[in-house]
Scaffold this motif. Structure first.
Motif, mmCIF file in Angstrom:
data_model
loop_
_atom_site.group_PDB
_atom_site.id
_atom_site.type_symbol
_atom_site.label_atom_id
_atom_site.label_comp_id
_atom_site.label_asym_id
_atom_site.label_seq_id
_atom_site.Cartn_x
_atom_site.Cartn_y
_atom_site.Cartn_z
ATOM 1 N N PRO A 250 -33.015 14.845 -23.951
ATOM 2 C CA PRO A 250 -33.731 14.552 -25.196
ATOM 3 C C PRO A 250 -32.959 14.915 -26.469
ATOM 4 O O PRO A 250 -33.151 14.283 -27.505
ATOM 5 N N CYS A 251 -32.068 15.882 -26.390
ATOM 6 C CA CYS A 251 -31.316 16.277 -27.585
ATOM 7 C C CYS A 251 -30.300 15.217 -28.022
ATOM 8 O O CYS A 251 -29.840 15.236 -29.158
ATOM 9 N N ALA B 8 -22.643 16.304 -30.643
ATOM 10 C CA ALA B 8 -22.861 16.449 -32.085
ATOM 11 C C ALA B 8 -24.137 17.249 -32.344
ATOM 12 O O ALA B 8 -24.160 18.148 -33.200
ATOM 13 N N HIS B 9 -25.179 16.927 -31.592
ATOM 14 C CA HIS B 9 -26.431 17.676 -31.732
ATOM 15 C C HIS B 9 -26.216 19.150 -31.410
ATOM 16 O O HIS B 9 -26.675 20.025 -32.140
ATOM 17 N N HIS C 199 -26.894 22.179 -33.809
ATOM 18 C CA HIS C 199 -27.897 23.139 -33.347
ATOM 19 C C HIS C 199 -27.359 24.559 -33.489
ATOM 20 O O HIS C 199 -28.057 25.462 -33.973
ATOM 21 N N ALA C 200 -26.110 24.767 -33.097
ATOM 22 C CA ALA C 200 -25.499 26.092 -33.215
ATOM 23 C C ALA C 200 -25.378 26.498 -34.687
ATOM 24 O O ALA C 200 -25.661 27.653 -35.048
ATOM 25 N N LYS C 201 -24.969 25.554 -35.552
ATOM 26 C CA LYS C 201 -24.856 25.856 -36.990
ATOM 27 C C LYS C 201 -26.203 26.250 -37.573
ATOM 28 O O LYS C 201 -26.302 27.177 -38.377
ATOM 29 N N MET C 202 -27.227 25.510 -37.204
ATOM 30 C CA MET C 202 -28.567 25.758 -37.718
ATOM 31 C C MET C 202 -29.022 27.171 -37.346
ATOM 32 O O MET C 202 -29.509 27.927 -38.193
#
Length: 142
Positions: free
Chosen positions: A38-39, A50-51, A55-58
């Motif tokens: 789903p990601c 890319a997600h 996601h890690a940056k967020m």
């Protein structure tokens, strides 16, 4: 890692192991393959990667915010420099991802130091400085 913070150390080790697994898995694909995860949002494995990076940056931002709110930011020079060194090492490792083995010993120009020699130089002097510190200050558990 840090004997004083065993739970944090365990989380760091899990993050490192998971990233090693991710590199192993994603290095075997082209990235154009459709992903059912789903990601990936209906896209391919490149979309999933890319997600995961975003996601890690967020969540990096969230953890930084929590550290600030808790009053446990990395404010001493040692804390800041160690964190900076760790980030630079991760960036260096990232440059090696997907590098063909035969590129390690090729000279980009005659007489220019090879990638392998640069890495060996880094490993030698970093190991030397770390082990010298461990010997002189009794740390590191080695």
């Amino acid at each position: 890692m840090n004997k004083r913070n065993p739970e944090v150390t365990a989380l760091i080790e899990r993050l490192q192991q998971q990233m090693n697994r991710a590199v192993d898995v994603f290095s075997e694909v082209s990235g154009d393959e459709l992903s059912a995860h789903p990601c990936a949002m209906g896209g391919n494995l490149n979309d999933l990667l890319a997600h995961n990076a975003e996601h890690a940056k967020m969540h990096y931002g969230q953890i930084s915010d929590r550290r600030y709110s808790l009053g446990v930011i990395q404010k001493s020079p040692r804390e800041r420099y160690l964190a900076e060194w760790y980030k630079e090492r991760a960036a260096l490792i990232a440059l090696l991802l997907d590098l063909p083995d035969d590129a390690l010993d090729k000279e980009s120009e005659p007489g220019v130091t090879t990638i392998r020699k640069i890495i060996e130089h880094i490993l030698h002097w970093d190991t030397s400085s770390v082990e010298d510190t461990a010997k002189n200050y009794g740390s590191g558990g080695q």
